[in-house]
Design an enzyme around this catalytic site. Structure first.
Site, PDB file in Angstrom:
ATOM      1  N   GLU A 233       0.834  -1.193   0.000  1.00 22.88           N
ATOM      2  CA  GLU A 233       0.000   0.000   0.000  1.00 22.88           C
ATOM      3  C   GLU A 233       0.875   1.252   0.000  1.00 22.88           C
ATOM      4  OE1 GLU A 233      -2.887  -0.344   3.240  1.00 22.88           O
ATOM      5  OE2 GLU A 233      -2.547  -2.519   3.253  1.00 22.88           O
ATOM      6  N   GLU A 343     -10.010   6.219   2.455  1.00 19.92           N
ATOM      7  CA  GLU A 343     -10.464   5.501   3.645  1.00 19.92           C
ATOM      8  C   GLU A 343     -10.478   6.459   4.818  1.00 19.92           C
ATOM      9  OE1 GLU A 343      -9.032   1.852   6.642  1.00 19.92           O
ATOM     10  OE2 GLU A 343      -7.944   2.223   4.777  1.00 19.92           O
TER      11      GLU A 343
END
Length: 426
Positions: A233, A343
């Protein structure tokens, strides 16, 4: 008859009582604060043990620097010799030979000839640079550990914090992503070897002390079944509890067991090998986009170097470093899913007002909603191509939402984000 105490004796007794009470309050305050850090029942022995663990972790993370730079944002950047970085504490990397550059770059960068390299500006650069053969590492301080819910979980995400490809409001899995909300695009493949995208930079407002807001891509293989999920990520985030401020910061993450015990943010555990002396992972980025004003972007590329097998990270025009394939299981070969988007996490009850992206919904468009553009994936021929069959995932689209399209110089892109709590999102 009992002798009557004199005024002097009473005053002395009261003073002694007050001194005991003060000592008791101080002790209880210390125990309470330590209890917040450990989130465990506290005893004198456990306090000593916790202090010992904190000291041990700080020594592991903060390698002896060749030079140190005080950043204007309060960070201390330690210039650590490249061979002494935390990565080499990993048992699989004890005898690893550093690869200084990737063997091959992916071909087919979107409109290669028309794109100017996006230079990253980090605040610490104002006060100096690290010398050759060193890497810049943000120093971890004791107060960083004191803010953590536990020493063992410091620098780690909570398990099951990645969006599922199926609707997450399914009644069979209501608690899978408790506290996490996403607005992302996703694509699935038999085999995928990386992704590149251009991230719009914002400084989202954080409503609660333990909340965070981020924009990133996820490169994944495996699944939550059997805790076999592997991820790589990268992106930007605002996370006051981790960094002690509300600056927008470059970050990376990895795991090989669905966030159970392996992996971490940035260089807060062994695994990622950094090669660049220019970029601090976890360092503040500037400048930021403004609503209706100037927009700022940053390019991030991660791909599997098929000669060495390592997963390389490139930010702007800089090779930052790589994740060795040996620290993974599924990603030692290839990825099967890539996701791009935002997010928000809030551990507290009730819908948070923490912003995702710019804090505005996708339908407001350029300069107002946050975007990710020029989204591409790396195929087995080491070529970058637009993603196919892009799906969109949100948990509560009245809180945060995402839209996707393809257009001209932007290639495949998404607008995403939102304000969180509002009259349609209680």
């Amino acid at each position: 008859a009992e002798p009557t105490p004199t005024g002097l004796q009473l005053a002395s007794s009261m003073a002694a009582t007050r001194a005991c009470l003060v000592a008791l309050v101080v002790a209880l305050t210390f125990l309470f604060m330590e209890g917040r850090v450990t989130a465990e029942p506290t005893s004198a022995g456990s306090l000593v043990q916790r202090r010992r663990e904190m000291g041990s972790l700080l020594r592991r993370l903060n390698k002896p620097p060749i030079a140190s730079i005080q950043s204007p944002d309060g960070d201390v950047i330690d210039c650590v010799h490249i061979s002494k970085q935390p990565a080499f504490d990993h048992p699989l990397l004890k005898n690893h030979t550093i690869q200084m550059r990737p063997s091959y770059n992916p071909r087919g960068m979107h409109h290669d000839s028309n794109i100017t390299t996006h230079a990253i500006t980090q605040i610490w650069h104002q006060n100096g640079m690290c010398p050759e053969n060193t890497i810049p590492i943000r120093r971890t301080k004791e107060e960083d550990l004191l803010r953590a819910s536990s020493i063992r979980r410091f620098g780690k995400k909570m398990p099951r914090s990645i969006p599922h490809l199926n609707p997450t409001n399914d009644t069979d899995t209501p608690n899978i992503l408790r506290g996490h909300q996403h607005a992302v695009a996703s694509a699935q493949y038999d085999k995928c070897y990386g992704t590149k995208s251009t991230f719009n930079l914002w400084k989202p407002w954080i409503a609660r002390g333990n909340d965070f807001s981020l924009t990133q891509f996820w490169i994944t293989g495996g699944s939550y079944n059997g805790n076999s999920l592997n991820t790589i990520e990268a992106g930007w985030q605002v996370y006051p509890n981790l960094y002690s401020d509300s600056n927008t910061r470059l970050f990376i993450y990895w795991t090989r067991d669905a966030y159970q015990s392996t992996g971490c943010y940035n260089l807060l555990c062994s695994g990622f090998i950094q090669t660049s002396n220019q970029i601090t992972i976890g360092g503040s980025i500037s400048p930021m986009s403004t609503y209706g004003g100037t927009q700022y972007d940053i390019d991030i590329l991660v791909w599997k170097d098929q000669a060495g097998g390592n997963w390389w990270l490139q930010v702007g025009g800089d090779y930052v470093g790589y994740w060795p394939s040996s620290i993974f299981s599924y990603l030692a070969d290839s990825a099967s899913t890539v996701m791009w988007g935002g997010e928000v996490f809030s551990p507290d009850a009730g819908q948070t007002s923490t912003h995702m992206g710019s804090g505005h919904f996708p339908n407001e468009g350029f300069g107002k909603a946050s975007h990710i553009k020029n989204i591409q994936v790396v195929d087995s021929s080491n070529c970058l191509n637009p993603p196919s069959d892009v799906g969109l995932i949100t948990e509560q689209n009245n809180c945060y939402n995402v839209q996707s399209d393809t257009y001209g110089d932007w290639g495949t892109y998404i607008y995403y984000g939102g304000p969180g709590n509002n009259h349609n999102c209680p």
